[in-house]
Every structure is written in structure tokens, then in C-alpha cells.
Design a protein around this motif. Structure first.
Motif, PDB file in Angstrom:
ATOM      1  N   HIS A  15      28.874  41.027 -36.541  1.00  0.00           N
ATOM      2  CA  HIS A  15      29.034  41.674 -35.547  1.00  0.00           C
ATOM      3  C   HIS A  15      27.884  42.292 -35.017  1.00  0.00           C
ATOM      4  CE1 HIS A  15      28.547  45.397 -37.849  1.00  0.00           C
ATOM      5  NE2 HIS A  15      29.606  44.908 -38.467  1.00  0.00           N
ATOM      6  N   GLU A  16      27.966  42.735 -33.543  1.00  0.00           N
ATOM      7  CA  GLU A  16      26.952  43.371 -33.035  1.00  0.00           C
ATOM      8  C   GLU A  16      27.562  45.141 -32.515  1.00  0.00           C
ATOM      9  OE1 GLU A  16      24.514  41.786 -29.841  1.00  0.00           O
ATOM     10  OE2 GLU A  16      24.853  39.887 -31.095  1.00  0.00           O
ATOM     11  N   MET A  17      26.816  45.898 -33.157  1.00  0.00           N
ATOM     12  CA  MET A  17      27.112  47.220 -32.940  1.00  0.00           C
ATOM     13  C   MET A  17      26.367  48.316 -33.346  1.00  0.00           C
ATOM     14  SD  MET A  17      30.669  48.241 -35.042  1.00  0.00           S
ATOM     15  CE  MET A  17      31.375  46.904 -35.128  1.00  0.00           C
ATOM     16  N   ILE A  18      26.226  49.613 -32.941  1.00  0.00           N
ATOM     17  CA  ILE A  18      25.423  50.541 -33.346  1.00  0.00           C
ATOM     18  C   ILE A  18      26.098  51.227 -34.641  1.00  0.00           C
ATOM     19  CG2 ILE A  18      24.075  52.590 -32.855  1.00  0.00           C
ATOM     20  CD1 ILE A  18      24.037  51.582 -29.894  1.00  0.00           C
ATOM     21  N   LEU A  60      35.794  46.942 -41.769  1.00  0.00           N
ATOM     22  CA  LEU A  60      36.548  47.822 -40.852  1.00  0.00           C
ATOM     23  C   LEU A  60      35.679  47.709 -39.549  1.00  0.00           C
ATOM     24  CD1 LEU A  60      37.466  50.688 -43.471  1.00  0.00           C
ATOM     25  CD2 LEU A  60      38.998  49.330 -42.110  1.00  0.00           C
ATOM     26  N   GLU A  61      34.457  47.698 -39.911  1.00  0.00           N
ATOM     27  CA  GLU A  61      33.452  47.494 -38.581  1.00  0.00           C
ATOM     28  C   GLU A  61      33.938  46.002 -37.671  1.00  0.00           C
ATOM     29  OE1 GLU A  61      29.657  47.091 -40.454  1.00  0.00           O
ATOM     30  OE2 GLU A  61      29.593  49.363 -40.995  1.00  0.00           O
ATOM     31  N   LEU A  62      34.526  45.352 -38.412  1.00  0.00           N
ATOM     32  CA  LEU A  62      35.071  44.113 -37.530  1.00  0.00           C
ATOM     33  C   LEU A  62      36.391  44.270 -36.958  1.00  0.00           C
ATOM     34  CD1 LEU A  62      34.217  41.347 -40.210  1.00  0.00           C
ATOM     35  CD2 LEU A  62      33.265  41.147 -37.904  1.00  0.00           C
ATOM     36  N   MET A  63      36.939  45.254 -37.670  1.00  0.00           N
ATOM     37  CA  MET A  63      38.373  45.725 -36.913  1.00  0.00           C
ATOM     38  C   MET A  63      37.997  46.364 -35.679  1.00  0.00           C
ATOM     39  SD  MET A  63      40.268  48.352 -36.495  1.00  0.00           S
ATOM     40  CE  MET A  63      39.748  49.537 -37.732  1.00  0.00           C
ATOM     41  N   VAL A  65      29.666  53.561 -33.965  1.00  0.00           N
ATOM     42  CA  VAL A  65      30.537  53.732 -35.055  1.00  0.00           C
ATOM     43  C   VAL A  65      29.472  54.654 -36.189  1.00  0.00           C
ATOM     44  CG1 VAL A  65      31.983  51.932 -34.710  1.00  0.00           C
ATOM     45  CG2 VAL A  65      30.528  51.689 -36.912  1.00  0.00           C
ATOM     46  N   ARG A  66      30.289  55.724 -36.764  1.00  0.00           N
ATOM     47  CA  ARG A  66      29.485  56.194 -37.847  1.00  0.00           C
ATOM     48  C   ARG A  66      30.286  56.370 -39.102  1.00  0.00           C
ATOM     49  NH1 ARG A  66      28.151  62.456 -36.143  1.00  0.00           N
ATOM     50  NH2 ARG A  66      30.061  63.369 -36.357  1.00  0.00           N
ATOM     51  N   TRP A  67      29.666  56.351 -40.214  1.00  0.00           N
ATOM     52  CA  TRP A  67      30.371  56.683 -41.726  1.00  0.00           C
ATOM     53  C   TRP A  67      30.123  57.864 -42.104  1.00  0.00           C
ATOM     54  CZ3 TRP A  67      34.045  53.552 -42.933  1.00  0.00           C
ATOM     55  CH2 TRP A  67      33.862  52.025 -42.514  1.00  0.00           C
ATOM     56  N   TRP A  94      35.139  57.491 -47.505  1.00  0.00           N
ATOM     57  CA  TRP A  94      34.227  57.623 -46.434  1.00  0.00           C
ATOM     58  C   TRP A  94      35.480  57.820 -45.107  1.00  0.00           C
ATOM     59  CZ3 TRP A  94      32.982  53.726 -49.555  1.00  0.00           C
ATOM     60  CH2 TRP A  94      31.789  53.688 -50.204  1.00  0.00           C
ATOM     61  N   GLU A  95      35.045  58.534 -44.194  1.00  0.00           N
ATOM     62  CA  GLU A  95      35.777  58.171 -42.917  1.00  0.00           C
ATOM     63  C   GLU A  95      34.858  57.743 -41.865  1.00  0.00           C
ATOM     64  OE1 GLU A  95      38.277  62.406 -43.345  1.00  0.00           O
ATOM     65  OE2 GLU A  95      36.694  62.588 -42.089  1.00  0.00           O
ATOM     66  N   MET A  96      35.637  56.839 -41.049  1.00  0.00           N
ATOM     67  CA  MET A  96      34.778  56.308 -39.964  1.00  0.00           C
ATOM     68  C   MET A  96      35.197  56.984 -38.676  1.00  0.00           C
ATOM     69  SD  MET A  96      35.616  52.479 -38.197  1.00  0.00           S
ATOM     70  CE  MET A  96      34.394  51.312 -38.647  1.00  0.00           C
TER      71      MET A  96
END
Ligand code: PHE
Length: 447
Positions: A173-176, A211-214, A241-243, A255-257
Motif C-alpha cells: 500500500h502507499e500511505m504516510i 490494519l493499514e490495508l483496511m 495514519v499514525r500508531w 496500540w491505537e491507530m
């Protein structure tokens, strides 16, 4: 006045007067099951997320009963006996050992014990006594997810290699992503004694990537819907997103996302490496794995840009009609178009607490003894009398009498229907009834 028993989803439970605190408004919502209502945004959101966790690795359980035991909801997960979440002010009880689940984690123990697959998803209605505002409603929907690996069945008993193989098979996936913390931390986010550092790190990586893929899938749908609605690309925010390190009694590390949304960080889920005692108690001590729990309404609000959580309960065609046909064809997904906002009308109420009540927990503070004042009790009365025509209830002022030490509060109740204009007489009528009920039920004295 108090029933001897209540029937929920055709099962009957004995009521204990000392514990029972479920109003009829809440009882009536136990049959709604928005996560299973065709073309409802909560159901559409559930299905999009389920598609990211496919069978046969993950099996979905969407019909588990909302009535559970205190053991299932709290003890089995390692909540200490004095945990504030157990208080009657926060949780809906039927009797001392029976309650409306406050989270889908209540079903972890039974599913770790019984699941036919290495992963499972649970979608369900959950219940929490809470404040009244745009993102809180006493009934909402969660999805729990979990995935385990078995030391006895992975090749060579090598959990780390097995997890990495599964990790490599996940799509890219591509995200920050901001993830500044170590995979575990001795004080803030400890490794469990029965896990090697490599195991915990691998399981944590697989959890985060899944979860990032979600989230990536949700935002892909948002982008498509924007294109359909003609929202310009330069007006879209990049996905970020941040962890954040977190604490749950039933996972470690945890963790919380959070997702960047409209200029702020929005908390969308909690997760972590499952506490080994849960798997041991479920009779599968050779397994190690992760679990997460997310709020479906929160994600649905992102997906459709729905501004107020009360809308999910609307039976108004102007709301439901906007999602018709989407469940079978996500190519029809469009941003929600708000219908006209009807005027608000606020009214204040000031009252003295019953003599002897400290009111320490009034402004959202948790942890209290029975009989003390708690704001959630006021919220419950307002919901009971007014249903969904109250937008929020805000503490405006508090005062302690210098001589008697007695406490008083002033709350502002903001009346606004999502569906029609309220007349001032109607709001006055509701407000008078609210006052009467808080005197009768909470023993306060109107100033
Ligand atoms: N049950 C937790 C909550 O409701 C979320 C969670 C689920 C956290 C699973 C960790 C693991 O806040």
C-alpha cells in the motif's frame, strides 16, 4: 414499575433491582442490528472491511447475542475488579452478572476456543452509558478482528518465519505512516514473558500492516466516491495514519491507530498482541496472535462524510435512500449529502445535588461509589425523555456553596431534531419533563 425479567432477542433474563439500569429506549435498540440492515452505511462499512480480511483465513461472526456475563465482558479479559468501566454509571446491567456487552472483545475467549479458522471477525452492537454529542451514542457497532499462529502446526515450529511469510503475501500500500515507537517498550508497552522479542515484533508488524490495508481500502472508496460526486482532487487530503502506544488489559504491546481527517487526528481503533492468558484459558496455549477492535460508525463517518452519529439511527428516507443499492454495487457509493439543518433551541437547567453527594465524578470523571452523582445518569434521563432530538448536553457552570459545601451544576441542553423544526413549545415541554425526571430519579433540587 421495575420488571421482574426482561426479554432480549427472545431470551429472558431475571432483573436485579440493585443493578438493572437499562431504559426502554436502549432495550428497543437491541433489535435494530444496523450492521446487518441491508444498504445501511454501517453494514456497507462492515462489508468493505470484511473484504480486506477474506475467508478461509478469516471467518465472520455477525449474530452474537448482545447479552453477556461480567465474566465474558471483563474478567476473562483481565480487567481488575475495581476497573471504572465496570461501574453502573458506564455499563448497562440486567443483574449483577449479566450486562449488555460494552465491546466485541467480550467474545474473544469463546472464539479463540472454538474458531475453525486462524482468524475471525465479529461485528456487533455494543452499549455504553456516555455523554451526548456528535460522535457518542449509547449504542454503536464494533468490529473485532483476530489472527493466530500455532507453534505446533507452523513449519518447523517457527512462528517468526510463518508470520513473515504471511506478511510478505499481503498486498502493498502507499500511505504516510507515522510509527515512531519501538515494537515494544519495557515500561510503556511491555513484551509478554512467554513471547520472544522476534515473535512479538513479527506479530505486531502483521497486525499493523493488515490494519493499514483496511484503512487504505476505505480511502480508496472515499476517493472513488469523490470522483463520482465531482470533488476536486486537490481538495483531497493525502492518506496519513499514525500508531500511538496504548494500554488494554487484554493485549501487550498495544496500540491505537489514528487517521488524519479534516485537520485532526481521529482515533479509529485499538489493537495489540493478545495476552497469552486468554489463549491459555481458551485451551489453545500453543497459539500466539493479535486482536483489534474498531468503531464501525467512526469509519462509516469517514467513508460517507456523515456528520452526526444520531443519523445512523434515522429511519428517514432522506437518510436511508442515499445508500440504497450500494451494498450490492460499491460503484454507487457517494458522499452523504446532509439535509437542511433545522434550527437549534437550547435551554439551561441548574440544580443542587442531593445533600451529601460530592459530585466529584460529574464532569466526565470516572470511578465512583454507588449513590454518588455522575453526569452519565443525567445523560440517560435526557435520552429517555427526548430520544434523538437532543444534539448535545454541555456543562456550563459548577458551584460549591462556601458554607454548606453543597454542589450545584448548570447544564445546557441543545434541542435540535435532525428531521424537522422543533417548536419552542415542544422544546419547553421536553425541558420541563427533563427537569421533573431528574428531580424524581436523581434526587436533585432545581435552582
Ligand atoms: N475492545 C477495545 C475497545 O473497545 C478495543 C480492542 C480490541 C483493543 C482488541 C485491543 C484488542 O476499546
Amino acid at each position: 414499575e421495575l420488571p421482574k425479567e426482561v426479554t432480549i432477542n427472545s431470551k429472558t433474563y431475571p432483573v436485579d433491582a440493585e443493578w438493572f439500569n437499562v431504559s426502554s429506549t436502549i432495550l428497543n435498540l437491541t433489535s435494530r442490528k444496523l450492521h446487518l440492515q441491508k444498504d445501511h452505511p454501517v453494514s456497507i462499512t462492515r462489508q468493505i472491511i470484511e473484504s480486506v480480511f477474506p475467508s478461509p483465513t478469516y471467518l465472520s461472526y455477525n449474530n452474537l447475542d448482545p447479552v453477556v456475563t461480567t465474566h465474558e465482558n471483563f474478567d476473562s479479559l483481565g480487567f481488575p475488579p475495581n476497573h471504572p468501566g465496570r461501574a453502573k454509571t458506564d455499563t448497562y446491567y440486567i443483574n449483577s452478572t449479566t450486562l449488555l456487552r460494552t465491546h466485541t472483545s467480550a467474545h474473544e475467549a469463546e472464539l479463540f476456543a472454538a474458531s475453525k479458522s486462524p482468524g475471525y471477525l465479529i461485528s456487533a452492537d455494543v452499549y455504553r452509558r456516555d455523554e451526548i454529542d456528535k460522535s457518542h451514542y449509547p449504542v454503536f457497532h464494533q468490529m473485532e478482528g483476530a489472527r493466530v499462529w500455532d507453534r505446533n502446526t507452523v513449519p518447523n515450529g517457527d512462528i517468526v518465519a510463518a508470520v513473515h511469510r504471511d506478511l510478505d503475501a499481503l498486498p502493498k500500500h502507499e500511505m504516510i505512516i507515522e510509527d515512531p515507537n519501538p515494537p515494544f517498550h519495557p515500561e510503556r508497552n511491555p513484551l509478554q514473558p512467554s513471547h520472544t522479542p522476534e515473535e512479538a515484533e513479527a506479530v505486531g508488524k502483521h497486525l499493523k500492516r493488515s490494519l493499514e490495508l483496511m484503512v487504505a481500502e476505505i480511502f480508496k472508496r472515499v476517493k472513488e466516491s469523490h470522483a463520482r460526486a465531482g470533488v476536486k482532487e486537490q481538495d483531497e487530503e493525502p492518506l496519513k495514519v499514525r500508531w500511538v502506544e496504548a494500554y488494554f488489559p487484554f493485549t501487550s504491546p498495544s496500540w491505537e491507530m489514528e487517521v488524519w481527517y479534516q485537520g485532526g487526528w481521529l482515533e479509529v481503533l485499538g489493537c495489540g498482541v493478545s495476552q497469552q492468558h486468554i489463549l491459555n484459558d481458551a485451551g489453545v496455549p500453543n497459539q500466539i496472535g493479535w486482536a483489534f477492535g474498531l468503531g464501525l460508525e467512526r469509519i462509516a463517518m469517514l467513508l460517507f462524510q456523515i456528520p452526526d452519529i444520531r443519523l445512523f439511527w434515522s429511519q428517514d428516507e432522506r437518510f436511508l435512500g442515499q445508500f440504497r443499492g450500494v451494498e450490492g454495487n460499491l460503484g454507487k457509493l457517494r458522499p452523504f449529502v446532509g439535509f437542511s439543518r433545522h434550527p437549534a433551541c437550547y435551554k439551561d437547567v441548574s440544580f443542587w445535588l442531593p445533600a451529601g453527594s460530592t459530585g466529584a465524578a460529574a464532569a466526565g470523571g470516572k470511578g465512583r461509589e454507588g449513590g454518588e452523582w455522575h453526569e452519565n445518569d443525567l445523560m440517560e434521563v435526557v435520552r429517555d425523555v427526548c430520544g434523538d432530538v437532543v444534539e448535545d448536553v454541555v456543562l456550563m457552570d459548577s458551584f460549591t456553596h462556601p458554607k454548606t459545601g453543597r454542589r450545584s451544576f448548570c447544564y445546557r441542553v441543545n434541542y435540535r431534531s435532525l428531521e424537522r423544526t422543533l417548536t419552542n413549545e415542544e422544546a419547553n415541554g421536553l425541558h420541563e419533563r427533563v427537569k421533573g425526571e431528574i428531580v424524581g430519579r436523581l434526587g436533585v433540587e432545581i435552582r
